[in-house]
Motif scaffolding. Structure first.
Motif, short mmCIF file in Angstrom:
data_model
loop_
_atom_site.label_atom_id
_atom_site.label_comp_id
_atom_site.label_asym_id
_atom_site.label_seq_id
_atom_site.Cartn_x
_atom_site.Cartn_y
_atom_site.Cartn_z
N ARG A 215 0.80 -1.22 0.00
CA ARG A 215 0.00 0.00 0.00
C ARG A 215 0.83 1.27 0.00
NH1 ARG A 215 -4.28 -1.54 4.74
NH2 ARG A 215 -5.00 -3.49 3.84
N TRP A 216 2.10 1.17 0.30
CA TRP A 216 2.98 2.33 0.45
C TRP A 216 3.91 2.47 -0.76
CZ3 TRP A 216 3.08 5.70 4.67
CH2 TRP A 216 2.21 5.36 5.71
N THR A 217 4.28 3.70 -1.06
CA THR A 217 5.22 3.99 -2.14
C THR A 217 6.51 4.51 -1.54
OG1 THR A 217 3.39 4.61 -3.58
CG2 THR A 217 5.59 5.35 -4.24
N TYR A 218 7.63 3.93 -1.96
CA TYR A 218 8.93 4.35 -1.44
C TYR A 218 9.54 5.41 -2.35
CZ TYR A 218 13.69 4.15 0.32
OH TYR A 218 14.90 4.48 0.85
N ASP A 219 10.00 6.50 -1.76
CA ASP A 219 10.68 7.57 -2.49
C ASP A 219 12.18 7.47 -2.20
OD1 ASP A 219 11.77 9.89 -3.49
OD2 ASP A 219 10.28 11.22 -2.61
N ALA A 220 12.91 6.88 -3.12
CA ALA A 220 14.34 6.63 -2.92
C ALA A 220 15.15 7.92 -2.81
CB ALA A 220 14.88 5.77 -4.05
N ASP A 221 14.71 8.98 -3.47
CA ASP A 221 15.44 10.25 -3.41
C ASP A 221 15.46 10.84 -2.00
OD1 ASP A 221 15.99 10.15 -6.11
OD2 ASP A 221 14.23 11.34 -6.67
N HIS A 222 14.36 10.66 -1.27
CA HIS A 222 14.26 11.23 0.07
C HIS A 222 14.31 10.17 1.17
CE1 HIS A 222 12.35 14.32 -2.53
NE2 HIS A 222 13.12 15.08 -1.80
N GLY A 223 14.24 8.90 0.80
CA GLY A 223 14.27 7.83 1.79
C GLY A 223 13.02 7.78 2.63
#
Length: 65
Positions: A14-22
């Motif tokens: 259900r969650w989306t990971y934003d690798a740029d901001h961690g």
């Protein structure tokens, strides 16, 4: 053990990971990795919960009902 893994994967899906901001995002909820664990921010509720990633995801899901 298998049930726990499946429940965890259902939460993560259900969650989306934003690798740029961690950070992890779900709607307006945001989880970031803090110095003492993961911090869950929910705009409009006026508080945050410091927990493990799984505990933070579960806390947000429980409030959803």
């Amino acid at each position: 053990m298998i049930r726990t893994l499946i429940a965890y994967l259902r939460l993560r899906w259900r969650w989306t990971y934003d690798a740029d901001h961690g950070t992890w995002h779900r709607g307006t909820a945001l989880i970031e990795d803090g110095n003492h664990g993961f911090i869950l921010y929910r705009p409009g509720l006026g508080y945050m919960i410091r927990a493990s990633l799984t505990e933070a995801m579960q806390a947000e899901a429980e409030d959803e009902g």
